[in-house]
Design an enzyme around this catalytic site. Structure first.
Site, PDB file in Angstrom:
ATOM      1  N   ASP A 183      70.591  58.503  57.989  1.00 22.95           N
ATOM      2  CA  ASP A 183      69.755  57.478  57.363  1.00 22.95           C
ATOM      3  C   ASP A 183      69.413  57.957  55.948  1.00 22.95           C
ATOM      4  OD1 ASP A 183      67.810  55.248  57.024  1.00 22.95           O
ATOM      5  OD2 ASP A 183      68.111  55.052  59.180  1.00 22.95           O
ATOM      6  N   HIS A 256      71.149  52.182  54.269  1.00 25.06           N
ATOM      7  CA  HIS A 256      70.520  53.418  54.768  1.00 25.06           C
ATOM      8  C   HIS A 256      71.409  54.636  54.517  1.00 25.06           C
ATOM      9  CE1 HIS A 256      66.982  51.527  56.453  1.00 25.06           C
ATOM     10  NE2 HIS A 256      67.732  50.617  57.021  1.00 25.06           N
ATOM     11  N   GLU A 319      69.908  46.068  57.241  1.00 29.86           N
ATOM     12  CA  GLU A 319      69.092  46.267  56.044  1.00 29.86           C
ATOM     13  C   GLU A 319      69.884  46.843  54.862  1.00 29.86           C
ATOM     14  OE1 GLU A 319      64.735  46.918  58.036  1.00 29.86           O
ATOM     15  OE2 GLU A 319      65.988  48.725  57.921  1.00 29.86           O
TER      16      GLU A 319
HETATM   17  C1  ACM Z   1      66.367  48.413  62.378  1.00 24.02           C
HETATM   18  O1  ACM Z   1      65.279  48.515  62.952  1.00 24.02           O
HETATM   19  N1  ACM Z   1      66.440  48.435  61.064  1.00 24.02           N
HETATM   20  C2  ACM Z   1      67.601  48.258  63.121  1.00 24.02           C
END
Ligand code: ACM
Ligand code: ZN
Length: 723
Positions: A183, A256, A319
């Site tokens: 991440d 991420h 995201e």
């Molecule tokens: C997430 O909670 N961004 C998958």
């Protein structure tokens, strides 16, 4: 391996009395549990395993050691027979306990689940002897994907901690461990071809303190990080396999990616080197969609794929802001060369490249529900986290789905109302809500439901910095989820609570699992009375509700603080009552609160202010631009001022409204004020009114530069004080 040791059971006639509630202490609850009127005194075991069942004998010794903390194999007694069946559902088993024990099982998982069920039945009697009730169990799981997820990027957990996490999963018959390995805040897996991924990407130089929405922000500048070598990964995968748990790795892309890009900035759009991130959130710098980045990621995957023998491979996909892609000439030329419509289709193109690559390497891609945007890749499975609609859509398109909606499956949310709950990201997902979860939404038809593999609880670790806190957030919510995943015939929630306290908490304690007892902590409940409200201290001990104490508060009386309701809990010691003229009155909504944040109108008039920081309760949440309602007082009243409290939490899209308009039906004394603070005291002198009309104007959209910019904001209100 054949065991030559003997077992011993004594059949006791009469046996212990199992009450209705306690009838089956096994969790998750077996499909069929038929109790007989006798008990085995359990002295030891000598199982006879089929020689062809690899690892079962070791598993048996390990599981018996786990439950009894000693060697329970003795020289005399009766045998436990194990028989493997064909043509029975995967992971199924049955147990017949009479004068001896007969276990039938479908496969390795079925066999170890039988042992877990068997040992969960064991009770110690007054003489310190182990007893097992004679019974018949026939059992099989409802879903094939019974998962827990662990984010080791935001906070790192050691190999031993990860193993313990998996060990506990197996006890509750989870079979899938989703390991979130990369991440923005840390890359956690050794890649030999790209050593900087861990040399640079596995460590950050600072971490934000407190909740990230707290202002002003402060930082902990301790260098933080860690990673797993490929050998350690293999060790964990082997450990999990021995416990019937499949490990699904997640390598996040294209979003991420800040930790990876700190190591190799050439695979971003700008090429600019940023540090490994120490703040939580969503960041604009993501992997560029150019061919060099795709090759780089495929080379990384090539090293990871052989470490994980099972089918699914998670590529993230959530995201991923398109800010950089919009400005990047390389991304734009990929769009043009491939006839793509926009950046969403570019994301779909990117995922399809990975899908094809994984398929060629014997894997099936799974990703968060954003991978639906721009078109779902042909072989992709979808993990639905933004509610269940993404999962529904994927199932309609004939793709496999794992349900993991934030509303029920995010165990990083608060689980209790108390001010003493440790810091969490936000949200409110109490045990009962998890227990009530159904991975098949009502609007799904049978064919679509056939694509739902199961569900998963997620442990994101921004606010989980230790293993004890991890277990606190996970347990007992994970057990509640295991019920939903295993059986379609869940007992009543109160029976589940009884079972937890009676049979499972003692065992979790024995295993040094730092479980939460929040679901059993006394809570305050406010009920309307003729003259105001009663505040009750309520406890649910072993699933039965007790009112420990009640205190009455009268409308308009000046009492500020209760010193009567003192119980063994900070939240009750700190109870502050704001008695006022509308205490316990009624509200008629013209625009009701959103159903997700609507605990009833009394919340606004119960004398207690909503908790700050917000935990998703004790506040009414509105998503309409205009909020309009009447406060109906019990009789005609002279009013001097009204105080309204709002919540401000930009990170959760919650903003102060623009204006409050107060008027009466009786004499329409209209007054409008601009909202400038979280607590607004509005002087409004009106005599003999019984109905106060409130009209609150929210912001139309969230201002630029803030999370959720351009979207409609939320307005959260509590309390409305009338003096
Ligand atoms: C997430 O909670 N961004 C998958
Ligand atoms: Zn680019």
């Amino acid at each position: 391996m054949k065991s030559f040791l003997l077992i011993h059971f004594i059949l006791l006639i009469g046996g212990v009395c199992f009450t209705q509630k306690n009838e089956c202490p096994i969790l998750p609850t077996p499909n069929v549990f038929q109790i007989k009127n006798s008990t085995l005194q359990f002295i030891g075991l000598n199982p006879e395993f089929p020689v062809n069942e690899e690892g079962l004998s070791t598993a048996f010794q390990r599981i018996s050691q786990l439950y009894f903390n000693k060697n329970i194999i003795t020289e005399s007694g009766q045998k436990v027979s194990f028989q493997k069946l064909i043509n029975v559902p995967q992971e199924s088993y049955s147990i017949e306990i009479g004068s001896e024990i007969r276990i039938q099982y479908a496969d390795f998982n079925g066999a170890i689940y039988a042992l877990n069920s068997l040992f969960q039945l064991a009770k110690i009697n007054q003489n310190g002897q182990i007893e097992i009730p004679a019974c018949y169990i026939s059992d099989a799981p409802r879903f094939t994907w019974r998962g827990l997820h662990l984010d080791v990027s935001r906070h790192f957990f050691t190999v031993d901690e990860v193993k313990k996490f998996i060990d506990m999963m197996a006890v509750y018959k989870f079979n899938t461990f989703h390991w979130h390995l990369t991440d923005d805040q840390g890359w956690r897996i050794e890649i030999k071809k790209y050593p900087k991924l861990t040399e640079i990407g596995a460590f950050r130089n600072r971490t934000v303190n407190n909740h990230y929405a707290t202002t002003p922000r402060t930082w902990d500048s301790t260098r933080y990080g860690g990673y797993y070598t490929q050998d350690q990964i293999r060790e964990v995968v082997k450990f999990a396999k021995e416990r019937g748990v499949t490990v699904v790795p997640e390598i996040e892309m294209p979003g991420h990616a800040r930790a990876a890009l700190a190591a190799y900035p050439e695979y971003s759009c700008t090429g600019i080197q940023h540090d490994v991130e120490g703040l939580w959130g969503v960041f604009d710098d993501i992997f560029c969609a150019k061919s060099e980045t795709i090759s780089f990621l495929q080379e990384v995957l090539s090293e990871i794929i052989p470490l994980f023998p099972d089918k699914y491979f998670h590529i993230g996909g959530d995201e991923a802001p398109k800010t950089r892609w919009k400005q990047c000439s390389r991304c734009q030329s990929v769009i043009q060369e491939n006839g793509l419509k926009d950046e969403h289709e570019l994301q779909s193109y990117f995922i399809q490249k990975m899908d094809k690559f994984l398929l060629e390497n014997g894997k099936q891609l799974i990703g968060w529900d954003e991978i639906l945007e721009g078109g779902l890749s042909p072989n992709a499975a979808v993990m639905s986290w933004r509610g269940m609609d993404g999962g529904l859509e994927a199932a309609k398109q004939g793709h496999f789905v794992v349900m993991s909606p934030g509303s029920h499956c995010y165990f990083d949310h608060y689980q209790g109302r108390g001010h003493n709950e440790p810091l969490a990201i936000g949200g409110f997902t109490p045990l009962e809500k998890v227990y009530d979860f159904n991975p098949i939404p009502e609007k799904m038809n049978a064919q679509e439901a056939g694509f739902v593999l199961g569900a998963q609880g997620n442990l994101w670790t921004e606010y989980i910095g230790s293993f004890d806190k991890l277990m606190y957030m996970a347990y007992p919510r994970a057990i509640a989820l295991s019920q939903t995943l295993w059986t379609s015939k869940k007992p009543e929630y109160d029976d589940f609570l009884y079972n937890l306290q009676e049979s499972h908490f003692p065992r979790l304690k024995q295993w040094r699992v730092n479980y939460s007892v929040t679901a059993f902590a006394p809570i305050l409940r406010t009920v309307r009375t003729e003259s105001g409200v009663d505040v009750q201290v309520v406890s649910k001990f072993k699933g039965r509700e007790f009112i420990i104490e009640t205190k009455s508060f009268k409308r308009g009386k000046k009492r500020g603080k209760s010193n009567g309701l003192v119980y063994n809990s900070k939240e009750i010691k700190g109870l502050k009552m704001n008695s006022h003229k509308a205490l316990g009155a009624f509200i008629q909504f013209k625009t009701p609160p959103n159903t997700r944040y609507n605990a009833g109108d009394l919340v606004l008039l119960d004398g207690q202010l909503g908790a700050r920081p917000w935990k998703g309760h004790e506040w009414l949440g509105f998503d309409t631009t205009v909020i309009e309602f009447d406060v109906i007082l019990s009789k005609k009243t002279n009013v001097k001022f009204i105080e309204i409290s709002f919540l401000k939490d930009a990170g959760s899209w919650i903003h102060l409204p623009e204006t409050i308009e107060i008027s009466t039906i009786d004499n329409d004394d209209k007054k409008t004020v601009k909202v400038t603070a979280e607590k607004m005291k509005v002087n409004w002198k009106v005599n003999n009114t019984q109905k106060i009309h409130l009209k609150i104007q929210a912001l139309k959209t969230i201002p630029n530069g803030l999370p959720g910019e351009g979207h409609a904001p939320w307005t959260f209100i509590d309390e409305i004080i009338v003096k």
